[in-house]
Design an enzyme around this catalytic site. Sequence first.
Site, mmCIF file in Angstrom:
data_model
loop_
_atom_site.group_PDB
_atom_site.id
_atom_site.type_symbol
_atom_site.label_atom_id
_atom_site.label_comp_id
_atom_site.label_asym_id
_atom_site.label_seq_id
_atom_site.Cartn_x
_atom_site.Cartn_y
_atom_site.Cartn_z
ATOM 1 N N GLY A 1 0.862 -1.232 -0.060
ATOM 2 C CA GLY A 1 -0.067 -0.077 0.042
ATOM 3 C C GLY A 1 0.863 1.341 -0.178
ATOM 4 C CD GLN B 1 3.293 6.046 2.740
ATOM 5 O OE1 GLN B 1 2.326 5.465 2.161
ATOM 6 N NE2 GLN B 1 4.338 5.088 3.138
ATOM 7 C CB CYS C 1 4.933 2.195 7.523
ATOM 8 S SG CYS C 1 4.202 3.710 6.638
ATOM 9 C CG LEU C 2 6.518 1.135 1.376
ATOM 10 C CD1 LEU C 2 5.878 1.583 0.207
ATOM 11 C CD2 LEU C 2 7.617 0.107 1.543
ATOM 12 C CG HIS D 1 -0.944 1.320 7.242
ATOM 13 N ND1 HIS D 1 0.137 0.915 8.039
ATOM 14 C CD2 HIS D 1 -0.061 2.191 6.472
ATOM 15 C CE1 HIS D 1 1.015 1.544 8.163
ATOM 16 N NE2 HIS D 1 1.088 2.226 6.736
ATOM 17 C CD GLU D 2 -1.556 2.142 2.635
ATOM 18 O OE1 GLU D 2 -0.986 3.534 2.492
ATOM 19 O OE2 GLU D 2 -0.512 1.547 2.884
ATOM 20 C CG HIS E 1 0.065 6.915 5.580
ATOM 21 N ND1 HIS E 1 0.990 7.375 5.826
ATOM 22 C CD2 HIS E 1 0.264 5.611 5.147
ATOM 23 C CE1 HIS E 1 2.226 6.202 6.184
ATOM 24 N NE2 HIS E 1 1.460 5.261 5.851
HETATM 25 CO CO CO Z 1 2.441 3.310 5.686
#
Ligand code: CO
Length: 179
Positions: free
Chosen positions: A49, A54, A100-101, A142-143, A146
């Site tokens: 995701g 991000q 998480c990236l 989660h997304e 963000h």
């Molecule tokens: Co994340």
Amino acid sequence: MALREIVTLGSPTEPVLHQTAERVRVFDGDLHQLLDDMLETMREAPGVGLAAPQIGVSRRIAVIEYPEDEENPQGTGRVYELINPEIIKAKGSEVAQEGCLSLPNIAADVDRATQVVVRAQDRTGAEVRLKAYGWLARIFQHEIDHLHGVLMTERAEQVYRLMEDESGKIVAVPLERET
Ligand code: CO
């Protein structure tokens, strides 16, 4: 398509991760280009995701690719493009460890709903409703977090640093809670 740089904690562009993203109102070629770039960037990372903040774009957009084949995750899953997504129903609760990236080498135990219904728009602006269960429901939450400037560590019951042990195995070392 083009790869975009992923904003990580501690980078100069970090503040975008903490902002509330803006609603998308124009569904044009620029948006489609952005979505294509996000998918490519997420696959390259690799991740399941990616939210627009991000990559430094403070707009309510996320892409998700949930692998149906765990052994061979790349490109086997359905791709979801969520524009202006909103969780309209949430049920159940389960704690699991996620990553998480934007937080490399960090994992977090987060309590999430096990079922969600999300209302969003697709790349043409058409309204869509999506129902998700289990891990996919977790990724959606989660997304969407963000897009509200919320990181998993802010919701975490426990945060871990991922490290290699002497044998090269990745282990999750619990971090002290910041109070
Ligand atoms: Co994340």
